[in-house]
Design a protein around this motif. Structure first.
Motif, mmCIF file in Angstrom:
data_model
loop_
_atom_site.group_PDB
_atom_site.id
_atom_site.type_symbol
_atom_site.label_atom_id
_atom_site.label_comp_id
_atom_site.label_asym_id
_atom_site.label_seq_id
_atom_site.Cartn_x
_atom_site.Cartn_y
_atom_site.Cartn_z
ATOM 1 N N PRO A 222 0.836 -1.211 0.000
ATOM 2 C CA PRO A 222 0.000 0.000 0.000
ATOM 3 C C PRO A 222 0.867 1.255 0.000
ATOM 4 O O PRO A 222 1.983 1.262 0.527
ATOM 5 C CB PRO A 222 -0.792 -0.118 1.302
ATOM 6 C CG PRO A 222 0.082 -0.938 2.197
ATOM 7 C CD PRO A 222 0.806 -1.892 1.302
ATOM 8 N N SER A 223 0.355 2.318 -0.571
ATOM 9 C CA SER A 223 1.078 3.586 -0.556
ATOM 10 C C SER A 223 0.951 4.227 0.824
ATOM 11 O O SER A 223 0.078 3.854 1.625
ATOM 12 C CB SER A 223 0.505 4.521 -1.621
ATOM 13 O OG SER A 223 -0.822 4.909 -1.272
ATOM 14 N N ILE A 224 1.817 5.175 1.106
ATOM 15 C CA ILE A 224 1.750 5.877 2.388
ATOM 16 C C ILE A 224 0.414 6.596 2.526
ATOM 17 O O ILE A 224 -0.182 6.642 3.608
ATOM 18 C CB ILE A 224 2.915 6.876 2.515
ATOM 19 C CG1 ILE A 224 4.257 6.130 2.548
ATOM 20 C CG2 ILE A 224 2.758 7.725 3.770
ATOM 21 C CD1 ILE A 224 4.419 5.184 3.723
ATOM 22 N N ASP A 225 -0.096 7.132 1.422
ATOM 23 C CA ASP A 225 -1.386 7.810 1.481
ATOM 24 C C ASP A 225 -2.511 6.826 1.822
ATOM 25 O O ASP A 225 -3.421 7.161 2.595
ATOM 26 C CB ASP A 225 -1.684 8.495 0.140
ATOM 27 C CG ASP A 225 -2.901 9.411 0.229
ATOM 28 O OD1 ASP A 225 -2.904 10.313 1.091
ATOM 29 O OD2 ASP A 225 -3.863 9.196 -0.543
ATOM 30 N N GLU A 226 -2.435 5.622 1.255
ATOM 31 C CA GLU A 226 -3.431 4.586 1.587
ATOM 32 C C GLU A 226 -3.339 4.216 3.063
ATOM 33 O O GLU A 226 -4.363 4.036 3.743
ATOM 34 C CB GLU A 226 -3.216 3.362 0.701
ATOM 35 C CG GLU A 226 -3.623 3.560 -0.747
ATOM 36 C CD GLU A 226 -3.258 2.381 -1.619
ATOM 37 O OE1 GLU A 226 -4.004 2.107 -2.582
ATOM 38 O OE2 GLU A 226 -2.219 1.736 -1.358
ATOM 39 N N LEU A 227 -2.111 4.082 3.570
ATOM 40 C CA LEU A 227 -1.927 3.754 4.983
ATOM 41 C C LEU A 227 -2.475 4.865 5.882
ATOM 42 O O LEU A 227 -3.087 4.593 6.914
ATOM 43 C CB LEU A 227 -0.443 3.539 5.270
ATOM 44 C CG LEU A 227 0.184 2.272 4.668
ATOM 45 C CD1 LEU A 227 1.696 2.276 4.878
ATOM 46 C CD2 LEU A 227 -0.421 1.016 5.279
ATOM 47 N N ARG A 228 -2.265 6.106 5.466
ATOM 48 C CA ARG A 228 -2.766 7.240 6.250
ATOM 49 C C ARG A 228 -4.291 7.197 6.353
ATOM 50 O O ARG A 228 -4.860 7.434 7.424
ATOM 51 C CB ARG A 228 -2.316 8.550 5.599
ATOM 52 C CG ARG A 228 -2.730 9.809 6.375
ATOM 53 C CD ARG A 228 -2.363 11.063 5.608
ATOM 54 N NE ARG A 228 -3.082 11.149 4.342
ATOM 55 C CZ ARG A 228 -4.341 11.577 4.216
ATOM 56 N NH1 ARG A 228 -5.036 11.946 5.289
ATOM 57 N NH2 ARG A 228 -4.918 11.628 3.038
ATOM 58 N N LYS A 229 -4.956 6.871 5.245
ATOM 59 C CA LYS A 229 -6.418 6.795 5.256
ATOM 60 C C LYS A 229 -6.903 5.635 6.122
ATOM 61 O O LYS A 229 -7.916 5.740 6.814
ATOM 62 C CB LYS A 229 -6.928 6.637 3.820
ATOM 63 C CG LYS A 229 -6.747 7.886 2.964
ATOM 64 C CD LYS A 229 -7.221 7.648 1.539
ATOM 65 C CE LYS A 229 -7.018 8.894 0.687
ATOM 66 N NZ LYS A 229 -7.418 8.672 -0.728
ATOM 67 N N GLY A 243 3.881 12.703 5.748
ATOM 68 C CA GLY A 243 5.231 12.748 6.307
ATOM 69 C C GLY A 243 5.327 12.192 7.713
ATOM 70 O O GLY A 243 6.437 11.974 8.228
ATOM 71 N N ASP A 244 4.180 11.943 8.360
ATOM 72 C CA ASP A 244 4.182 11.400 9.731
ATOM 73 C C ASP A 244 4.160 9.871 9.769
ATOM 74 O O ASP A 244 4.126 9.285 10.853
ATOM 75 C CB ASP A 244 2.961 11.918 10.503
ATOM 76 C CG ASP A 244 2.967 13.424 10.662
ATOM 77 O OD1 ASP A 244 4.061 13.983 10.891
ATOM 78 O OD2 ASP A 244 1.886 14.038 10.532
ATOM 79 N N ILE A 245 4.172 9.229 8.603
ATOM 80 C CA ILE A 245 4.005 7.776 8.537
ATOM 81 C C ILE A 245 5.144 7.154 7.734
ATOM 82 O O ILE A 245 5.481 7.629 6.646
ATOM 83 C CB ILE A 245 2.655 7.411 7.881
ATOM 84 C CG1 ILE A 245 1.500 8.045 8.667
ATOM 85 C CG2 ILE A 245 2.485 5.906 7.798
ATOM 86 C CD1 ILE A 245 0.167 7.927 7.974
ATOM 87 N N LYS A 246 5.728 6.089 8.285
ATOM 88 C CA LYS A 246 6.810 5.379 7.595
ATOM 89 C C LYS A 246 6.672 3.870 7.813
ATOM 90 O O LYS A 246 6.227 3.424 8.878
ATOM 91 C CB LYS A 246 8.179 5.823 8.127
ATOM 92 C CG LYS A 246 8.529 7.276 7.898
ATOM 93 C CD LYS A 246 9.871 7.599 8.529
ATOM 94 C CE LYS A 246 10.212 9.073 8.376
ATOM 95 N NZ LYS A 246 11.494 9.418 9.045
#
Length: 388
Positions: A222-229, A243-246
């Protein structure tokens, strides 16, 4: 069969004796005719004896077609449970409708099978799991029994079983190459085989407890944006930016924990997951699509919150990390690291201080200086991913 043969022989001996005496008396004065008549009587009774001894046992099935039919008959008539000793599960395609119907009627179906070594075998196992069958894997040929036990858990004298044997043919016909094996099966009914059925049931229960849950994993990216959602379902993560997720591989020695204990019962379930990661050649704990026990979903890595002072604190996935560190040689895992989530619900302790507990510990005891208002509702993520 031995009791049946003894009974037939005893009965035949009686009949032959009576017949011989009757003929001697009836044909008195005609010795030649008497001998011929007695001889014919013996031949007739010998033929009758052979027919009685070797006539077809209605509970013995020979040939793949007959065995498949008997197998399907037991599946379709189950009322409570079906427990299957399987090698591969090549039979699933021909029986998937029957399996789905039984599960829909509330029947619990469990299958012990070999670890699927080919894409075809994996597809067959997927069919079982997708239908709601509980599956566990055993290594190579550890379990030799083949067959199924039906409704044995209802009570004594209520179950039925079918044991199957499969052996290579000594020769294969040029005109018939449908199978390279000879199949035979024996149906066990409670009236005559209650002990055998009970033994098979106990053997299955013992084996079932010995092996981890059958889980199929597929790595996903998954992309970082997908993980953020996805993690935005949790209140404290709603405002996190990309930027808060890695995704980062971390050593367990560098981690801290919000909680003091892990539950022993949950650790047993986690072992099946670790087993699947290893068998599918996927690093602990990369994001994966998961299939198990009729469920499908996405499994995220453990969630780690990075504090202002640099501490990396586990807020979800403790059981996975604890089991990995204590039962495997691996000491590093892919984790989902977030920063800027705010104050934690408890004072963190080092990972090495976490202990196993046989029972669930109240939050007030499991978390040091616990603040309920800051608790992370991680189950909101699980609900959104449809995986508990």
């Amino acid at each position: 069969m031995s009791k049946r043969v003894a009974s037939i022989v005893q009965w035949t001996s009686f009949v032959v004796g009576v017949t011989g005496l009757t003929l001697i008396k009836a044909l008195n004065g005609h010795p030649v005719i008497t001998k011929w008549a007695i001889g014919l009587a013996f031949v007739a009774l010998a033929i009758f004896l052979c027919i009685q001894i070797f006539r077809r046992n209605p509970n013995h099935f020979r040939g793949k077609k007959a065995v498949d039919s008997a197998w399907r008959a037991l599946l379709t008539r189950a009322d409570h449970s079906v427990d299957v000793f399987a090698g591969d599960v090549s039979w699933v395609q021909d029986n998937k409708t029957s399996i789905s119907q039984r599960i829909g009627a509330g029947v619990v179906v469990r299958v012990l099978c070999r670890w699927p070594r080919t894409s075809g075998q994996l597809k067959q196992v997927r069919t079982l799991i997708g239908a709601g069958v509980y599956v566990k894997f055993y290594p190579e040929d550890l379990i030799k029994v083949r067959g199924l036990v039906v409704d044995a858990g209802i009570g004594a004298g209520r179950g039925t079983a079918l044991t199957v044997t499969k052996s290579p043919k000594s020769s294969i016909s040029v005109t018939d190459q449908s199978s390279m094996f000879d199949y035979s099966a024996l149906r066990h009914l409670p009236a005559n085989d209650a002990t055998q059925i009970d033994m098979l049931h106990q053997l299955f229960e013992s084996a079932w407890k010995s092996f981890p849950q059958g889980i199929i994993l597929n790595k996903t990216v998954p992309s970082i944006d997908e993980l953020r959602k996805i993690i935005g379902q949790v209140e404290q993560y709603e405002r996190l930016g990309v930027g808060d997720i890695k995704l980062k591989k971390l050593s367990v020695d560098s981690l801290y924990s919000c909680c003091r204990t892990v539950k022993a019962k949950k650790l047993d379930r986690v072992w099946g997951l670790l087993d699947a990661y290893q068998k599918f050649g996927i690093d602990f704990f990369e994001p994966c699509k998961v299939e198990t026990d009729g469920q499908k979903g996405t499994l995220l890595p453990p969630i780690i919150e990075q504090q202002v002072d640099g501490k990396l604190v586990i807020v979800d996935g403790m059981h996975r990390l604890f089991q990995m560190a204590t039962r495997t040689e691996k000491q590093q895992a892919v984790c989902l690291v977030v920063s800027g989530a705010g104050a934690l619900p408890s004072t963190p302790i080092h990972f090495s201080e976490v202990r196993m507990s046989p029972t669930k510990v109240p939050r007030s005891e499991n978390f040091a200086n616990y603040d309920h208002d800051l608790f992370r509702d991680i189950k909101a993520i699980d609900r959104s991913l449809r995986l508990s």
